[in-house]
Motif scaffolding. Sequence first.
Motif, PDB file in Angstrom:
ATOM      1  N   GLY A  79       0.821  -1.198   0.000  1.00  0.00           N
ATOM      2  CA  GLY A  79       0.000   0.000   0.000  1.00  0.00           C
ATOM      3  C   GLY A  79       0.858   1.252   0.000  1.00  0.00           C
ATOM      4  N   GLU A  80       0.194   2.392   0.197  1.00  0.00           N
ATOM      5  CA  GLU A  80       0.901   3.677   0.183  1.00  0.00           C
ATOM      6  C   GLU A  80       0.230   4.617   1.169  1.00  0.00           C
ATOM      7  OE1 GLU A  80       1.147   7.837  -0.799  1.00  0.00           O
ATOM      8  OE2 GLU A  80      -0.554   6.616  -1.475  1.00  0.00           O
ATOM      9  N   LEU A  81       1.035   5.296   1.972  1.00  0.00           N
ATOM     10  CA  LEU A  81       0.536   6.256   2.954  1.00  0.00           C
ATOM     11  C   LEU A  81       1.343   7.547   2.839  1.00  0.00           C
ATOM     12  CD1 LEU A  81      -1.247   6.948   5.433  1.00  0.00           C
ATOM     13  CD2 LEU A  81       0.588   5.999   6.868  1.00  0.00           C
ATOM     14  N   ASN A  82       0.726   8.563   2.307  1.00  0.00           N
ATOM     15  CA  ASN A  82       1.389   9.869   2.164  1.00  0.00           C
ATOM     16  C   ASN A  82       2.754   9.750   1.488  1.00  0.00           C
ATOM     17  OD1 ASN A  82      -0.785  11.063   3.556  1.00  0.00           O
ATOM     18  ND2 ASN A  82       0.181  10.626   5.536  1.00  0.00           N
ATOM     19  N   GLY A  83       2.809   8.941   0.467  1.00  0.00           N
ATOM     20  CA  GLY A  83       4.045   8.753  -0.274  1.00  0.00           C
ATOM     21  C   GLY A  83       4.962   7.676   0.279  1.00  0.00           C
ATOM     22  N   SER A  84       4.631   7.095   1.420  1.00  0.00           N
ATOM     23  CA  SER A  84       5.453   6.045   2.033  1.00  0.00           C
ATOM     24  C   SER A  84       4.921   4.667   1.654  1.00  0.00           C
ATOM     25  CB  SER A  84       5.442   6.176   3.556  1.00  0.00           C
ATOM     26  OG  SER A  84       6.025   7.390   3.965  1.00  0.00           O
ATOM     27  N   PRO A  85       5.748   3.787   1.091  1.00  0.00           N
ATOM     28  CA  PRO A  85       5.319   2.418   0.819  1.00  0.00           C
ATOM     29  C   PRO A  85       5.026   1.671   2.123  1.00  0.00           C
ATOM     30  CG  PRO A  85       7.294   2.968  -0.432  1.00  0.00           C
ATOM     31  CD  PRO A  85       7.108   4.058   0.580  1.00  0.00           C
ATOM     32  N   VAL A  86       3.969   0.876   2.104  1.00  0.00           N
ATOM     33  CA  VAL A  86       3.540   0.122   3.281  1.00  0.00           C
ATOM     34  C   VAL A  86       3.275  -1.321   2.855  1.00  0.00           C
ATOM     35  CG1 VAL A  86       1.940   0.044   5.221  1.00  0.00           C
ATOM     36  CG2 VAL A  86       2.382   2.216   4.088  1.00  0.00           C
ATOM     37  N   PHE A  87       3.611  -2.274   3.724  1.00  0.00           N
ATOM     38  CA  PHE A  87       3.363  -3.691   3.462  1.00  0.00           C
ATOM     39  C   PHE A  87       2.661  -4.317   4.669  1.00  0.00           C
ATOM     40  CE2 PHE A  87       7.137  -2.437   1.111  1.00  0.00           C
ATOM     41  CZ  PHE A  87       6.872  -2.919  -0.160  1.00  0.00           C
ATOM     42  N   ALA A  88       1.759  -5.254   4.406  1.00  0.00           N
ATOM     43  CA  ALA A  88       1.056  -5.920   5.502  1.00  0.00           C
ATOM     44  C   ALA A  88       0.508  -7.259   5.037  1.00  0.00           C
ATOM     45  CB  ALA A  88      -0.089  -5.044   6.025  1.00  0.00           C
ATOM     46  N   SER A  89       0.278  -8.139   6.003  1.00  0.00           N
ATOM     47  CA  SER A  89      -0.312  -9.443   5.688  1.00  0.00           C
ATOM     48  C   SER A  89      -1.725  -9.299   5.149  1.00  0.00           C
ATOM     49  CB  SER A  89      -0.329 -10.330   6.935  1.00  0.00           C
ATOM     50  OG  SER A  89       0.974 -10.636   7.363  1.00  0.00           O
ATOM     51  N   ALA A 131      -3.986   4.103   4.913  1.00  0.00           N
ATOM     52  CA  ALA A 131      -3.174   3.833   3.732  1.00  0.00           C
ATOM     53  C   ALA A 131      -4.041   3.318   2.589  1.00  0.00           C
ATOM     54  CB  ALA A 131      -2.086   2.815   4.053  1.00  0.00           C
ATOM     55  N   LYS A 132      -3.579   3.500   1.379  1.00  0.00           N
ATOM     56  CA  LYS A 132      -4.283   3.051   0.190  1.00  0.00           C
ATOM     57  C   LYS A 132      -3.674   1.741  -0.304  1.00  0.00           C
ATOM     58  CE  LYS A 132      -5.164   4.319  -4.657  1.00  0.00           C
ATOM     59  NZ  LYS A 132      -4.876   5.320  -5.705  1.00  0.00           N
ATOM     60  N   TYR A 133      -4.535   0.754  -0.538  1.00  0.00           N
ATOM     61  CA  TYR A 133      -4.071  -0.519  -1.097  1.00  0.00           C
ATOM     62  C   TYR A 133      -3.653  -0.308  -2.553  1.00  0.00           C
ATOM     63  CZ  TYR A 133      -4.479  -5.162  -3.267  1.00  0.00           C
ATOM     64  OH  TYR A 133      -4.253  -6.314  -3.979  1.00  0.00           O
ATOM     65  N   VAL A 134      -2.475  -0.794  -2.903  1.00  0.00           N
ATOM     66  CA  VAL A 134      -1.964  -0.662  -4.266  1.00  0.00           C
ATOM     67  C   VAL A 134      -2.084  -1.981  -5.021  1.00  0.00           C
ATOM     68  CG1 VAL A 134       0.063  -0.138  -5.685  1.00  0.00           C
ATOM     69  CG2 VAL A 134      -0.389   1.194  -3.605  1.00  0.00           C
ATOM     70  N   ARG A 135      -1.492  -3.034  -4.478  1.00  0.00           N
ATOM     71  CA  ARG A 135      -1.535  -4.358  -5.107  1.00  0.00           C
ATOM     72  C   ARG A 135      -0.955  -5.381  -4.155  1.00  0.00           C
ATOM     73  NH1 ARG A 135       3.406  -6.278  -7.051  1.00  0.00           N
ATOM     74  NH2 ARG A 135       5.100  -4.763  -7.292  1.00  0.00           N
ATOM     75  N   ASP A 136      -1.049  -6.647  -4.525  1.00  0.00           N
ATOM     76  CA  ASP A 136      -0.374  -7.705  -3.778  1.00  0.00           C
ATOM     77  C   ASP A 136       1.070  -7.830  -4.258  1.00  0.00           C
ATOM     78  OD1 ASP A 136      -2.739  -8.229  -2.535  1.00  0.00           O
ATOM     79  OD2 ASP A 136      -2.994 -10.254  -3.338  1.00  0.00           O
ATOM     80  N   VAL A 137       1.960  -8.173  -3.348  1.00  0.00           N
ATOM     81  CA  VAL A 137       3.286  -8.629  -3.760  1.00  0.00           C
ATOM     82  C   VAL A 137       3.061  -9.965  -4.453  1.00  0.00           C
ATOM     83  CG1 VAL A 137       5.571  -9.356  -2.991  1.00  0.00           C
ATOM     84  CG2 VAL A 137       4.412  -7.450  -1.848  1.00  0.00           C
ATOM     85  N   GLU A 138       3.565 -10.117  -5.657  1.00  0.00           N
ATOM     86  CA  GLU A 138       3.295 -11.317  -6.438  1.00  0.00           C
ATOM     87  C   GLU A 138       4.091 -12.514  -5.915  1.00  0.00           C
ATOM     88  OE1 GLU A 138       1.134 -11.832  -9.022  1.00  0.00           O
ATOM     89  OE2 GLU A 138       0.373  -9.890  -8.363  1.00  0.00           O
ATOM     90  N   PRO A 139       3.574 -13.731  -6.104  1.00  0.00           N
ATOM     91  CA  PRO A 139       4.355 -14.915  -5.748  1.00  0.00           C
ATOM     92  C   PRO A 139       5.716 -14.895  -6.447  1.00  0.00           C
ATOM     93  CG  PRO A 139       2.099 -15.542  -6.210  1.00  0.00           C
ATOM     94  CD  PRO A 139       2.226 -14.097  -6.590  1.00  0.00           C
ATOM     95  N   GLY A 140       6.784 -15.099  -5.677  1.00  0.00           N
ATOM     96  CA  GLY A 140       8.129 -15.101  -6.233  1.00  0.00           C
ATOM     97  C   GLY A 140       8.724 -13.731  -6.434  1.00  0.00           C
ATOM     98  N   GLU A 141       8.033 -12.688  -5.962  1.00  0.00           N
ATOM     99  CA  GLU A 141       8.510 -11.323  -6.171  1.00  0.00           C
ATOM    100  C   GLU A 141       9.308 -10.812  -4.970  1.00  0.00           C
ATOM    101  OE1 GLU A 141       6.856  -6.917  -7.617  1.00  0.00           O
ATOM    102  OE2 GLU A 141       5.474  -8.350  -6.679  1.00  0.00           O
ATOM    103  N   VAL A 142      10.343 -10.047  -5.252  1.00  0.00           N
ATOM    104  CA  VAL A 142      11.138  -9.347  -4.240  1.00  0.00           C
ATOM    105  C   VAL A 142      11.037  -7.855  -4.533  1.00  0.00           C
ATOM    106  CG1 VAL A 142      13.443  -8.995  -3.272  1.00  0.00           C
ATOM    107  CG2 VAL A 142      12.738 -11.291  -3.997  1.00  0.00           C
ATOM    108  N   VAL A 143      10.429  -7.102  -3.631  1.00  0.00           N
ATOM    109  CA  VAL A 143      10.284  -5.655  -3.801  1.00  0.00           C
ATOM    110  C   VAL A 143      11.280  -4.977  -2.863  1.00  0.00           C
ATOM    111  CG1 VAL A 143       8.757  -3.659  -3.638  1.00  0.00           C
ATOM    112  CG2 VAL A 143       7.843  -5.885  -4.373  1.00  0.00           C
ATOM    113  N   MET A 144      12.246  -4.266  -3.426  1.00  0.00           N
ATOM    114  CA  MET A 144      13.283  -3.616  -2.632  1.00  0.00           C
ATOM    115  C   MET A 144      13.164  -2.099  -2.750  1.00  0.00           C
ATOM    116  SD  MET A 144      17.437  -4.156  -2.618  1.00  0.00           S
ATOM    117  CE  MET A 144      17.779  -3.236  -4.126  1.00  0.00           C
TER     118      MET A 144
END
Length: 462
Positions: A187-197, A207-220
Amino acid sequence: MKEYCGVFGIYNSPNAAYFTYLGLYALQHRGQESAGIAVTDGKRITYHRDFGLVSSVFSSEHLDRLTGHTAIGHNRYSTSGASDSPDNIQPIVVSYKHGQMAIAHNGNLVNALELREKLEEEGSIFRGTSDSEVIVHLIVKSRKKRFLEKLMDALSQLKGAYSLLVMTNKKLIAIRDPWGFRPLCMGELNGSPVFASETCAFDLIGAKYVRDVEPGEVVMIEKGEMKSFRIPGSESARRSQCIFEFVYFARPDSQIFGRSVYQVRKEFGRRLARENPVEADIVIPVPDSGVVPALGYSQESGIPFELGLIRNHYVGRTFIKPQQKMRDIGVKVKLNPVPGLLKGKRVVVIDDSIVRGTTSRKIVRMLREAGAKEVHMRISSPPTKWPCYFGIDTPTREQLIASSNTVDEICSYIEADSLGYLSLEGMIEAAKGSKCEFCTACFDGDYPIEVPDSIVEQAKKE
């Protein structure tokens, strides 16, 4: 059964620790055993963690001391490793040659024992007993030079379920295993990336939901720049999203795997009514996980919905109590029938699952004592016949009542007038998916990854 864990992370926010605290609060249902937060100011990682609920682990003083702009947090229920060891509380924080690192892990590795033995033979010393610590050692011991290369080297050796948040002094990394067992949302909160289960954590902090982290994906994320990578070999993995998330674990106000948990759970109830009709006066749920499918059952069948069992919300979820004795006590303390509503009625009771059958039998007896004329049990999932090795500590197969008993035999054991389960086909269709998209191993024994005998034997010992 035991539940697993919840993870939360936020990058470059002036209130990183506080938002992580709120995120863990929203994810409390995913683990009630311990909680922890680690935060970095770009130079060092500080952390606080302890046994207990989020509200008891963290005070305002604790949060004030957790200064920094990037943080990760973790709620734990032990799916691997001793539950009473403080060394197993996450996030795990270590110092090594290139700085500090913190890790929060949701899931279970099926090759953890094999990897641990290999690491110990090479000289690694483990403080705790969780499989999450194996991941840390693999990263630190990798001979690759750059951190991303070390991480990829470690990930390529893992088999099983892992939704991970990894934080260094300057980076935040979100990772989902190639099979996609566990949910991980971005997700995203005031320009800050956010991750949650789950997305319910985003809702609490705005925060605004953006998308799921895809299976096998590494977001750095580093220096304000977000990059996406693929775990080596992940393209060949069979997608195996845990369908039990929809049955029980996820909060109904969350969105996981691109679907509304509420809508899927309600459709489970509708399908259940079509597959297992019965003449009755009222439909009642076993709260809380039975409420939404009971609404679907009621609407589809035309039988009035009522709250015939009232839950004491100051009692933890009996499903994840670590000891059978505590679970038995919890059923009596947690649920109380409404006698005036039930007296002389033919009752349909909707629950999410039957594990050992002991809780269901207590509920049926409770309803009869309250005056119910008939009690018809309906379950919004198929019979649970096989243990899970990917993040849910189900009992051994011998302890699962459906593994060795027919539906009629289970019905007799729980002392109900009738018993009906949602079919596997109906469940998959209700989730608007296909068999090749979900892991259904707990229902049909079709494990997407081969489970080593050592893991099976360890589960029996535990």
